[in-house]
Design a protein around this motif. Structure first.
Motif, PDB file in Angstrom:
ATOM      1  N   GLY A 188       0.773  -1.227   0.000  1.00 37.13           N
ATOM      2  CA  GLY A 188       0.000   0.000   0.000  1.00 37.13           C
ATOM      3  C   GLY A 188       0.805   1.278   0.000  1.00 37.13           C
ATOM      4  N   GLU A 189       2.114   1.177  -0.121  1.00 34.97           N
ATOM      5  CA  GLU A 189       2.982   2.355  -0.117  1.00 34.97           C
ATOM      6  C   GLU A 189       3.826   2.394  -1.387  1.00 34.97           C
ATOM      7  OE1 GLU A 189       5.317   2.781   3.397  1.00 34.97           O
ATOM      8  OE2 GLU A 189       3.738   1.989   4.712  1.00 34.97           O
ATOM      9  N   PRO A 190       4.350   3.573  -1.752  1.00 32.07           N
ATOM     10  CA  PRO A 190       5.225   3.651  -2.927  1.00 32.07           C
ATOM     11  C   PRO A 190       6.620   3.122  -2.610  1.00 32.07           C
ATOM     12  CG  PRO A 190       5.030   5.800  -1.899  1.00 32.07           C
ATOM     13  CD  PRO A 190       4.069   4.906  -1.164  1.00 32.07           C
ATOM     14  N   PHE A 191       7.400   2.891  -3.664  1.00 33.73           N
ATOM     15  CA  PHE A 191       8.795   2.510  -3.465  1.00 33.73           C
ATOM     16  C   PHE A 191       9.564   3.646  -2.806  1.00 33.73           C
ATOM     17  CE2 PHE A 191       8.315  -0.963  -6.582  1.00 33.73           C
ATOM     18  CZ  PHE A 191       9.081  -1.933  -5.958  1.00 33.73           C
ATOM     19  N   PRO A 196      20.081   1.312   6.065  1.00 33.99           N
ATOM     20  CA  PRO A 196      20.403   0.300   7.075  1.00 33.99           C
ATOM     21  C   PRO A 196      19.300   0.096   8.110  1.00 33.99           C
ATOM     22  CG  PRO A 196      22.261   1.760   6.701  1.00 33.99           C
ATOM     23  CD  PRO A 196      21.106   2.364   5.978  1.00 33.99           C
ATOM     24  N   ASP A 197      18.517   1.154   8.373  1.00 32.15           N
ATOM     25  CA  ASP A 197      17.476   1.038   9.396  1.00 32.15           C
ATOM     26  C   ASP A 197      16.127   0.595   8.840  1.00 32.15           C
ATOM     27  OD1 ASP A 197      19.228   1.877  11.419  1.00 32.15           O
ATOM     28  OD2 ASP A 197      18.866   3.989  10.936  1.00 32.15           O
ATOM     29  N   THR A 198      16.041   0.397   7.522  1.00 30.18           N
ATOM     30  CA  THR A 198      14.786  -0.065   6.924  1.00 30.18           C
ATOM     31  C   THR A 198      14.460  -1.471   7.429  1.00 30.18           C
ATOM     32  OG1 THR A 198      15.148   1.227   4.910  1.00 30.18           O
ATOM     33  CG2 THR A 198      13.583  -0.605   4.781  1.00 30.18           C
ATOM     34  N   VAL A 199      13.261  -1.626   7.991  1.00 27.22           N
ATOM     35  CA  VAL A 199      12.821  -2.921   8.494  1.00 27.22           C
ATOM     36  C   VAL A 199      11.939  -3.587   7.424  1.00 27.22           C
ATOM     37  CG1 VAL A 199      11.504  -4.139  10.268  1.00 27.22           C
ATOM     38  CG2 VAL A 199      12.932  -2.172  10.894  1.00 27.22           C
ATOM     39  N   LEU A 200      12.242  -4.816   7.084  1.00 24.07           N
ATOM     40  CA  LEU A 200      11.520  -5.527   6.036  1.00 24.07           C
ATOM     41  C   LEU A 200      10.163  -5.986   6.546  1.00 24.07           C
ATOM     42  CD1 LEU A 200      14.442  -7.630   4.529  1.00 24.07           C
ATOM     43  CD2 LEU A 200      13.564  -5.408   3.806  1.00 24.07           C
ATOM     44  N   GLN A 201       9.119  -5.511   5.895  1.00 20.10           N
ATOM     45  CA  GLN A 201       7.756  -5.809   6.313  1.00 20.10           C
ATOM     46  C   GLN A 201       7.175  -6.964   5.482  1.00 20.10           C
ATOM     47  OE1 GLN A 201       5.230  -2.330   6.537  1.00 20.10           O
ATOM     48  NE2 GLN A 201       6.995  -0.997   6.889  1.00 20.10           N
ATOM     49  N   PRO A 202       6.202  -7.689   6.042  1.00 20.60           N
ATOM     50  CA  PRO A 202       5.577  -8.791   5.292  1.00 20.60           C
ATOM     51  C   PRO A 202       4.976  -8.309   3.981  1.00 20.60           C
ATOM     52  CG  PRO A 202       4.916  -8.829   7.603  1.00 20.60           C
ATOM     53  CD  PRO A 202       5.638  -7.527   7.393  1.00 20.60           C
ATOM     54  N   ASP A 203       5.106  -9.117   2.944  1.00 18.17           N
ATOM     55  CA  ASP A 203       4.529  -8.849   1.623  1.00 18.17           C
ATOM     56  C   ASP A 203       5.135  -7.636   0.930  1.00 18.17           C
ATOM     57  OD1 ASP A 203       2.721 -11.022   1.863  1.00 18.17           O
ATOM     58  OD2 ASP A 203       1.382  -9.769   3.054  1.00 18.17           O
ATOM     59  N   SER A 204       6.274  -7.163   1.400  1.00 22.19           N
ATOM     60  CA  SER A 204       6.953  -6.058   0.724  1.00 22.19           C
ATOM     61  C   SER A 204       7.625  -6.555  -0.555  1.00 22.19           C
ATOM     62  CB  SER A 204       8.017  -5.438   1.634  1.00 22.19           C
ATOM     63  OG  SER A 204       7.437  -4.780   2.727  1.00 22.19           O
ATOM     64  N   VAL A 205       7.869  -5.624  -1.472  1.00 30.80           N
ATOM     65  CA  VAL A 205       8.627  -5.912  -2.689  1.00 30.80           C
ATOM     66  C   VAL A 205       9.931  -5.144  -2.609  1.00 30.80           C
ATOM     67  CG1 VAL A 205       8.680  -5.661  -5.199  1.00 30.80           C
ATOM     68  CG2 VAL A 205       6.557  -6.337  -4.063  1.00 30.80           C
ATOM     69  N   LEU A 206      11.035  -5.810  -2.930  1.00 31.81           N
ATOM     70  CA  LEU A 206      12.356  -5.201  -2.830  1.00 31.81           C
ATOM     71  C   LEU A 206      12.995  -5.053  -4.202  1.00 31.81           C
ATOM     72  CD1 LEU A 206      13.805  -7.351   0.116  1.00 31.81           C
ATOM     73  CD2 LEU A 206      12.475  -5.221   0.274  1.00 31.81           C
TER      74      LEU A 206
END
Length: 222
Positions: A188-191, A196-206
């Motif tokens: 539900g958010e833009p890219f 380093p502090d970015t926390v990987l959230q469920p169902d995210s696209v990298l």
């Protein structure tokens, strides 16, 4: 009927025109077990010495697909280019067989919509896709992929479940995974650029970059 193949290295390619034959060759280079099918005998004879298994068959008939063993595969690519009718009927027959992953070549947006409506899971536009790029997408869990010189690639992948909830500083040291995460898109958010502090959230696209093999390995993490 034999049990469906569960290996990740088996693919059927239907249609040995320019695009289909290049795709089949690229899949072989990626150590895939390829069954190639075409309805024209001259194409079958032309590729018989280059591909391990080449069969002449009418792929618009479900019973014919069963006879040549297509029902045993999990991934099938319909690369038919000359006949829209043949491509649509082939996808329909594959759908009736319950093939889990059907990739289909489209010659127009209208053709693509029809292929989707009869069961194709992935649509390919050869004018915009190379056989090599499609081969990489088929054999991996990457959502998108751009290859550069010297075995370097940038790819779009889903966050591996084992890395959810962890900050990037724990995830992307190049000596561990061999890739660099440069962007993330939570649901539900833009890219946005990843730090380093970015926390990987469920169902995210990298968005990740690195050597092709390492990017594929990262995408395949459980």
């Amino acid at each position: 009927m034999s049990a469906r193949r569960t290996e990740d290295n088996s693919v059927v390619v239907i249609g040995l025109g320019r695009f289909g034959s290049r795709l089949a060759g690229s899949l072989l280079q990626l150590d895939q077990d390829v069954l190639a099918i075409d309805h024209e005998q001259d194409r079958v004879q032309r590729w018989a010495s280059r591909l391990d298994r080449v069969v002449q068959a009418d792929t618009t008939e479900e019973n014919v697909l069963r006879q040549v063993g297509v029902a045993d595969f999990r991934r099938v690519v319909v690369a038919i280019g000359k006949s829209v009718e043949a491509s649509v009927l082939t996808v329909l027959a594959l759908t009736e067989l319950g093939i889990p992953q059907i990739w289909a070549r489209a010659t127009s947006e209208k053709h693509a919509k029809i292929l989707h409506s009869v069961g194709a899971h992935h649509i390919i536009f050869p004018e915009a896709e190379t056989g090599e790029r499609v081969a990489h997408l088929i054999v991996s869990r990457m959502l998108d992929f751009i290859e550069f010189d010297d075995d370097f690639a940038i790819a779009k992948v889903r966050v591996p479940a084992s890395l959810v909830g962890r900050p990037l500083r724990e995830v992307t040291p190049t000596d561990r995974y061999g890739v660099q995460v440069i962007g993330a898109k939570p649901p539900g958010e833009p890219f946005h650029y990843a730090g380093p502090d970015t926390v990987l959230q469920p169902d995210s696209v990298l968005i990740v970059e690195g050597a092709i093999a390492r990017v594929q390995q990262f995408a395949a993490l459980g």
